[in-house]
Design a protein around this motif. Structure first.
Motif, PDB file in Angstrom:
ATOM      1  N   UNK A  94      12.986  -3.826   9.473  1.00 22.09           N
ATOM      2  CA  UNK A  94      13.837  -4.553   8.534  1.00 22.09           C
ATOM      3  C   UNK A  94      13.107  -4.770   7.205  1.00 22.09           C
ATOM      4  N   UNK A  95      11.818  -5.107   7.278  1.00 20.95           N
ATOM      5  CA  UNK A  95      11.022  -5.262   6.059  1.00 20.95           C
ATOM      6  C   UNK A  95      10.923  -3.942   5.297  1.00 20.95           C
TER       7      UNK A  95
ATOM      8  N   UNK B 286       0.823  -1.214   0.000  1.00 19.48           N
ATOM      9  CA  UNK B 286       0.000   0.000   0.000  1.00 19.48           C
ATOM     10  C   UNK B 286       0.853   1.258   0.000  1.00 19.48           C
ATOM     11  N   UNK B 287       1.930   1.255   0.787  1.00 22.02           N
ATOM     12  CA  UNK B 287       2.756   2.449   0.921  1.00 22.02           C
ATOM     13  C   UNK B 287       3.621   2.696  -0.304  1.00 22.02           C
ATOM     14  N   UNK B 288       4.161   1.631  -0.875  1.00 19.32           N
ATOM     15  CA  UNK B 288       5.143   1.795  -1.958  1.00 19.32           C
ATOM     16  C   UNK B 288       4.514   1.852  -3.339  1.00 19.32           C
TER      17      UNK B 288
ATOM     18  N   UNK C 293      11.953   1.687   2.200  1.00 20.04           N
ATOM     19  CA  UNK C 293      10.987   2.536   2.897  1.00 20.04           C
ATOM     20  C   UNK C 293      11.506   2.981   4.263  1.00 20.04           C
ATOM     21  N   UNK C 294      12.786   2.738   4.521  1.00 18.57           N
ATOM     22  CA  UNK C 294      13.344   3.166   5.807  1.00 18.57           C
ATOM     23  C   UNK C 294      13.283   4.691   5.900  1.00 18.57           C
ATOM     24  N   UNK C 295      12.843   5.186   7.046  1.00 19.90           N
ATOM     25  CA  UNK C 295      12.745   6.626   7.250  1.00 19.90           C
ATOM     26  C   UNK C 295      11.564   7.279   6.572  1.00 19.90           C
ATOM     27  N   UNK C 296      10.706   6.486   5.923  1.00 19.97           N
ATOM     28  CA  UNK C 296       9.552   7.059   5.238  1.00 19.97           C
ATOM     29  C   UNK C 296       8.510   7.538   6.237  1.00 19.97           C
TER      30      UNK C 296
ATOM     31  N   UNK D 144       4.809   5.266   6.233  1.00 16.82           N
ATOM     32  CA  UNK D 144       4.556   3.948   6.805  1.00 16.82           C
ATOM     33  C   UNK D 144       5.200   3.865   8.183  1.00 16.82           C
ATOM     34  N   UNK D 145       4.492   3.236   9.116  1.00 14.35           N
ATOM     35  CA  UNK D 145       5.010   3.089  10.475  1.00 14.35           C
ATOM     36  C   UNK D 145       4.481   1.794  11.069  1.00 14.35           C
ATOM     37  N   UNK D 146       5.150   1.313  12.112  1.00 17.71           N
ATOM     38  CA  UNK D 146       4.739   0.096  12.815  1.00 17.71           C
ATOM     39  C   UNK D 146       4.214   0.456  14.193  1.00 17.71           C
ATOM     40  N   UNK D 147       3.175  -0.248  14.633  1.00 11.51           N
ATOM     41  CA  UNK D 147       2.572   0.047  15.927  1.00 11.51           C
ATOM     42  C   UNK D 147       2.043  -1.233  16.559  1.00 11.51           C
TER      43      UNK D 147
END
Length: 369
Positions: free
Chosen positions: A219-220, A195-197, A226-229, A232-235
């Protein structure tokens, strides 16, 4: 020197290469008349086995096993050894692999491996050259591919239901485009990354109840650039725990969630009540949200979930979206589970909304590239 083919031979090569990079166990090899050709062999070498071919390569034992099989099939396909031969590049690649230190089989089984999924519905139609053909959208993840589905292991690999829902979203990109998306039970992050990319989501939150999964998601993201984007974030989100008024940034930002996704999150009936409670909380907070859930039909747990959801007052409808037959799939490849074909109805899509059913999306029309 670049090599390229067109039409059916190229499609056969593409399918083989994409299955290989997805670490499928039963690969669909090109026909003998295609496989014996020098151009075919050079394309496969350049895409899979040359030193510059892959950013993230499969496990060495997987490479050896399949390259041996490939060379054996090439030899069997040759009828006139004056007209055809086995590529020297492929033979040299096998020799180098065999000369390398192979890890013990027991260690290989336990290690995570790079798995690359090709998103054929987002590929460049009518690609005229090899570079364009190979530029098809991909998602690469680090997974434990030897796992079977069991409680507590679902975050370690991408399951068929997630791939199926991803295909549906690719076929209907308007569901995600410019929307804020929350994924429940994100696992490896496949859908969140998609979805993000590639689907132009405004914001994606990949949530999961496991802290280990949450710790692995960066890591994914990194593997897919997408690092630092900020998109997208994890929660960490544990089902059954209240989310209304939570202090987490996603809930206090004041922005609504438009789409809630979940793949293979109904397999364990013990978690149904908590999941339904969380869905009710979310739909109370975001009454306009669309919920899409994909469930593998490996058991009757999805039927049990549907019944419980309806009893809780959640409108629910099935979405007619059959999988392509395996011989037409160009990636990701979904009809296989643990070495066997699990049939056309291997995964089911469900739509949920509070108080009203979700309208059915258009039926999928098979396409090949």
């Amino acid at each position: 020197m670049g090599y390229s083919l067109s039409g059916r031979p190229q499609s056969q090569i593409d399918r083989f290469c994409r299955q290989y990079l997805q670490l499928e166990q039963d690969l669909t090899y090109p026909e003998a008349s295609v496989l014996r050709e020098h151009t075919t062999q050079q394309i496969i070498f350049s895409r899979l086995f040359s030193h510059k071919a892959l950013r993230y390569a499969p496990p060495v034992r997987y490479q050896v096993r399949n390259l041996k099989d490939l060379i054996g099939r090439i030899e069997a396909s040759i009828e006139d050894w004056d007209a055809h031969e086995v590529s020297g590049d492929l033979m040299n690649a096998l020799a180098e692999l065999l000369a390398s230190a192979l890890p013990p089989e027991s260690d290989s089984v336990q290690q995570k491996s790079f798995v690359t999924y090709h998103l054929s519905q987002l590929s460049c139609k009518g690609a005229a050259d090899q570079e364009a053909i190979e530029s098809v959208a991909t998602i690469t993840l680090l997974e434990s591919r030897t796992l079977i589905s069991a409680y507590g292991t679902t975050g370690l690999r991408t399951w068929e239901a997630g791939l199926h829902l991803g295909q549906y979203l690719c076929a209907n990109p308007g569901i995600i485009g410019k929307k804020r998306v929350l994924e429940l039970g994100a696992g490896t992050g496949y859908l969140a990354i998609l979805c993000a990319k590639y689907l132009d989501a405004a914001q994606v939150i990949a949530s999961d109840g496991s802290s280990d999964v949450i710790n692995n998601l960066p890591e994914s993201f990194f593997l897919n650039d997408l690092q630092g984007s900020d998109e997208i974030s994890a929660m960490e989100l544990k089902w059954g725990h209240g989310v209304v008024g939570a202090g987490d940034k996603p809930w206090s930002s004041g922005e609504a969630v438009d789409v809630i996704l979940g793949a293979d999150i109904t397999y364990d009936e013990r978690g149904h009540s908590a999941l339904i409670a969380t869905l009710i909380d979310l739909l109370t907070m975001f009454p306009g949200a669309e919920v899409l859930i994909s469930a593998a039909e490996r058991s009757q747990s999805h039927v049990v979930f549907q019944t419980k959801a309806q009893q809780a007052g959640l409108g629910l409808s099935d979405i007619d979206y059959p999988s392509l037959p395996r011989e037409l799939q160009m990636g990701p490849h979904t009809l296989q589970a643990h070495g066997r074909d699990i049939g056309q109805k291997h995964a089911q899509l469900m739509g949920l909304m509070a108080g009203a059913p979700v309208s059915t999306r258009p039926r999928y029309q098979p396409r090949t590239y």
